[in-house]
Design an enzyme around this catalytic site. Structure first.
Site, PDB file in Angstrom:
ATOM      1  N   SER A  17       0.816  -1.212   0.000  1.00  0.00           N
ATOM      2  CA  SER A  17       0.000   0.000   0.000  1.00  0.00           C
ATOM      3  C   SER A  17       0.846   1.257   0.000  1.00  0.00           C
ATOM      4  O   SER A  17       0.337   2.343  -0.253  1.00  0.00           O
ATOM      5  CB  SER A  17      -0.872   0.024   1.260  1.00  0.00           C
ATOM      6  OG  SER A  17      -1.689  -1.114   1.332  1.00  0.00           O
ATOM      7  N   HIS A  47      -1.198  -2.995  -7.044  1.00  0.00           N
ATOM      8  CA  HIS A  47      -1.939  -2.694  -5.818  1.00  0.00           C
ATOM      9  C   HIS A  47      -3.439  -2.886  -6.043  1.00  0.00           C
ATOM     10  O   HIS A  47      -4.103  -2.039  -6.641  1.00  0.00           O
ATOM     11  CB  HIS A  47      -1.620  -1.244  -5.395  1.00  0.00           C
ATOM     12  CG  HIS A  47      -2.265  -0.820  -4.128  1.00  0.00           C
ATOM     13  ND1 HIS A  47      -2.702   0.465  -3.909  1.00  0.00           N
ATOM     14  CD2 HIS A  47      -2.550  -1.508  -2.992  1.00  0.00           C
ATOM     15  CE1 HIS A  47      -3.228   0.555  -2.696  1.00  0.00           C
ATOM     16  NE2 HIS A  47      -3.146  -0.631  -2.128  1.00  0.00           N
ATOM     17  N   GLU A  68      -3.934  -0.342  -9.008  1.00  0.00           N
ATOM     18  CA  GLU A  68      -2.971   0.749  -9.164  1.00  0.00           C
ATOM     19  C   GLU A  68      -1.633   0.097  -9.524  1.00  0.00           C
ATOM     20  O   GLU A  68      -1.139  -0.749  -8.779  1.00  0.00           O
ATOM     21  CB  GLU A  68      -2.888   1.462  -7.807  1.00  0.00           C
ATOM     22  CG  GLU A  68      -2.148   2.752  -7.782  1.00  0.00           C
ATOM     23  CD  GLU A  68      -2.224   3.413  -6.385  1.00  0.00           C
ATOM     24  OE1 GLU A  68      -2.303   2.694  -5.356  1.00  0.00           O
ATOM     25  OE2 GLU A  68      -2.188   4.646  -6.324  1.00  0.00           O
ATOM     26  N   ASN A  81      -3.585   5.661  -1.473  1.00  0.00           N
ATOM     27  CA  ASN A  81      -3.391   5.833  -0.023  1.00  0.00           C
ATOM     28  C   ASN A  81      -2.827   7.201   0.351  1.00  0.00           C
ATOM     29  O   ASN A  81      -2.980   7.633   1.491  1.00  0.00           O
ATOM     30  CB  ASN A  81      -2.536   4.696   0.533  1.00  0.00           C
ATOM     31  CG  ASN A  81      -3.354   3.424   0.644  1.00  0.00           C
ATOM     32  OD1 ASN A  81      -4.433   3.434   1.221  1.00  0.00           O
ATOM     33  ND2 ASN A  81      -2.885   2.353   0.035  1.00  0.00           N
TER      34      ASN A  81
HETATM   35  P1  NAD Z   1      -3.346  -9.467   6.516  1.00  0.00           P
HETATM   36  O1  NAD Z   1      -2.847  -9.100   7.842  1.00  0.00           O
HETATM   37  O2  NAD Z   1      -4.777  -9.863   6.361  1.00  0.00           O
HETATM   38  O3  NAD Z   1      -2.469 -10.653   5.882  1.00  0.00           O
HETATM   39  C1  NAD Z   1      -1.071 -10.634   5.837  1.00  0.00           C
HETATM   40  C2  NAD Z   1      -0.615 -12.081   5.779  1.00  0.00           C
HETATM   41  O4  NAD Z   1       0.797 -12.116   5.524  1.00  0.00           O
HETATM   42  C3  NAD Z   1      -0.828 -12.839   7.099  1.00  0.00           C
HETATM   43  O5  NAD Z   1      -1.642 -13.966   6.835  1.00  0.00           O
HETATM   44  C4  NAD Z   1       0.574 -13.253   7.525  1.00  0.00           C
HETATM   45  O6  NAD Z   1       0.605 -14.535   8.143  1.00  0.00           O
HETATM   46  C5  NAD Z   1       1.302 -13.252   6.188  1.00  0.00           C
HETATM   47  N1  NAD Z   1       2.750 -13.125   6.303  1.00  0.00           N
HETATM   48  C6  NAD Z   1       3.458 -12.261   7.076  1.00  0.00           C
HETATM   49  N2  NAD Z   1       4.791 -12.467   6.889  1.00  0.00           N
HETATM   50  C7  NAD Z   1       4.914 -13.463   5.966  1.00  0.00           C
HETATM   51  C8  NAD Z   1       6.006 -14.110   5.357  1.00  0.00           C
HETATM   52  N3  NAD Z   1       7.257 -13.764   5.659  1.00  0.00           N
HETATM   53  N4  NAD Z   1       5.760 -15.080   4.455  1.00  0.00           N
HETATM   54  C9  NAD Z   1       4.505 -15.446   4.151  1.00  0.00           C
HETATM   55  N5  NAD Z   1       3.411 -14.863   4.691  1.00  0.00           N
HETATM   56  C10 NAD Z   1       3.609 -13.867   5.598  1.00  0.00           C
HETATM   57  O7  NAD Z   1      -3.008  -8.224   5.561  1.00  0.00           O
HETATM   58  P2  NAD Z   1      -3.746  -7.775   4.209  1.00  0.00           P
HETATM   59  O8  NAD Z   1      -4.808  -6.809   4.542  1.00  0.00           O
HETATM   60  O9  NAD Z   1      -4.055  -8.960   3.385  1.00  0.00           O
HETATM   61  O10 NAD Z   1      -2.573  -6.920   3.528  1.00  0.00           O
HETATM   62  C11 NAD Z   1      -1.512  -7.561   2.842  1.00  0.00           C
HETATM   63  C12 NAD Z   1      -0.809  -6.548   1.965  1.00  0.00           C
HETATM   64  O11 NAD Z   1      -1.756  -5.950   1.071  1.00  0.00           O
HETATM   65  C13 NAD Z   1      -0.165  -5.397   2.728  1.00  0.00           C
HETATM   66  O12 NAD Z   1       1.008  -5.018   2.070  1.00  0.00           O
HETATM   67  C14 NAD Z   1      -1.214  -4.292   2.629  1.00  0.00           C
HETATM   68  O13 NAD Z   1      -0.674  -3.009   2.756  1.00  0.00           O
HETATM   69  C15 NAD Z   1      -1.735  -4.534   1.227  1.00  0.00           C
HETATM   70  N6  NAD Z   1      -3.081  -4.022   0.965  1.00  0.00           N
HETATM   71  C16 NAD Z   1      -4.038  -4.126   1.921  1.00  0.00           C
HETATM   72  C17 NAD Z   1      -5.313  -3.646   1.651  1.00  0.00           C
HETATM   73  C18 NAD Z   1      -6.401  -3.760   2.681  1.00  0.00           C
HETATM   74  O14 NAD Z   1      -7.471  -3.134   2.510  1.00  0.00           O
HETATM   75  N7  NAD Z   1      -6.211  -4.519   3.744  1.00  0.00           N
HETATM   76  C19 NAD Z   1      -5.619  -3.082   0.405  1.00  0.00           C
HETATM   77  C20 NAD Z   1      -4.602  -3.025  -0.563  1.00  0.00           C
HETATM   78  C21 NAD Z   1      -3.345  -3.491  -0.262  1.00  0.00           C
END
Ligand code: NAD
Length: 297
Positions: free
Chosen positions: A123, A144, A156, A194
């Site tokens: 993000s 993204h 994005e 963001n």
């Molecule tokens: P989340 O917390 O739901 O999931 C993250 C996952 O990553 C967890 O299941 C964790 O166990 C796993 N993880 C952490 N370290 C790891 C590793 N070394 N190897 C493998 N797995 C690992 O988070 P999310 O909301 O799915 O966000 C994930 C990414 O997407 C982030 O970079 C976030 O900024 C981005 N993002 C999130 C959103 C949103 O609305 N939540 C929107 C767009 C982008």
């Protein structure tokens, strides 16, 4: 001939809410998917949520049971990144933490074939820096997706300084193949979405912190007063308060401006483990059947 013809298998790192959605849309478009998480419980939980979402699609007549079965058969769950040896494209969707993502990119560079493109769903974190830890910086890019991935039409695309035109074209074409519309941005903290959204969520937190009105009133102000489909605090709960905090910290640190500072209330909620929908509590409380199953198990 489509530039994505050579993409047959996609690796997704992180099986949280975004990784699960990315795996779903990739598999729905006919691609084979390896969905990886470091936590086996997360993988099992992710599959349960995916089944639930697909069952809802069947109930609403949007999908046939055989289509669900075919989609699920294309997704393989794994904790072993060595299985990415077959992947032509990888999307990293792990926790929003630069050190975590750097390590993952080093591993992806090691275990995926040389031709594979390595994308991040970050993000806010610099793609140029992530590209720099790999031996193939020209094949690193930001992809993204928005949350929830199957429903939101935007992707994005972020070009690192090193991203080649070929990588950009393949990635944009892949996003279009998934039915998404792309915008393209330079690699600056928070990119476009963001950079605009997080100051809005931060300000909603400050309004709450200063006691101007209730959580519900803040969201109604935005929904009924500004025609936003979802108020900022509901949206923060959907995104995950840990992710919102991490993005705000990147914006403040990297852009060097205090206007991006995260409010104390946001820090406190994260410290308490009140991360929003994913933990059942944030600015609101949540209770779903699958969440309950997870807690009991
Ligand atoms: P989340 O917390 O739901 O999931 C993250 C996952 O990553 C967890 O299941 C964790 O166990 C796993 N993880 C952490 N370290 C790891 C590793 N070394 N190897 C493998 N797995 C690992 O988070 P999310 O909301 O799915 O966000 C994930 C990414 O997407 C982030 O970079 C976030 O900024 C981005 N993002 C999130 C959103 C949103 O609305 N939540 C929107 C767009 C982008």
């Amino acid at each position: 001939m489509s530039v994505t013809t050579n993409i047959r298998c996609v690796g997704v790192v992180g099986a949280g809410q975004m990784g699960r959605g990315i795996a779903q849309v990739m598999a729905a478009s006919g691609l084979r998917v390896r969905l990886l998480d470091s936590d086996t419980d997360v993988l099992n939980h992710s599959l349960a949520l995916l089944r639930r979402d697909l069952s809802r699609s069947i109930e609403k007549g949007r999908m046939k049971p055989e289509e669900r079965d075919a989609l699920l058969s294309r997704i393989v769950l794994t904790t072993d990144i060595a299985s990415f040896v077959e992947c032509d494209f990888a999307v990293e969707a792990a926790t929003e933490d630069q050190a975590v993502k750097r390590d993952i990119f080093r591993e992806l560079d090691h275990y995926t074939p040389e031709h594979a493109i390595l994308a991040s769903n970050t993000s806010s974190i610099s793609l140029t820096k992530l590209a720099g830890v790999t031996g193939r910086p020209e094949r690193v890019i930001g992809m993204h997706f928005m949350n929830p991935v199957p429903r939101m039409p935007l992707v994005e695309i972020i070009r690192a300084l090193q991203t080649s035109d070929a990588t950009y074209e393949v990635t944009s074409e892949l996003a279009r193949r998934l039915g998404k519309t792309c915008i393209t941005t330079k690699d600056m903290p928070g990119f476009v979405v963001n950079r605009m959204l997080i100051p809005f969520i931060n300000e909603a937190c400050f309004v709450l912190q200063e006691g101007l009105c209730t959580v519900e009133d803040i969201d109604q102000a935005s929904e009924l007063g500004l025609s936003h489909p979802m108020g900022p605090l509901k949206l923060a709960d959907l995104i995950g308060l840990d992710t919102c905090l991490a993005i705000a910290e990147v914006l403040q640190r990297e852009l060097g401006e205090d206007k991006y500072r995260p409010p104390a209330i946001l820090r406190n909620y994260v410290a308490a483990g009140w991360l929003g929908r994913k933990t059942g509590r944030g600015f609101y409380e949540y209770d779903t059947a699958v969440e309950r199953q997870r807690k009991v198990a």
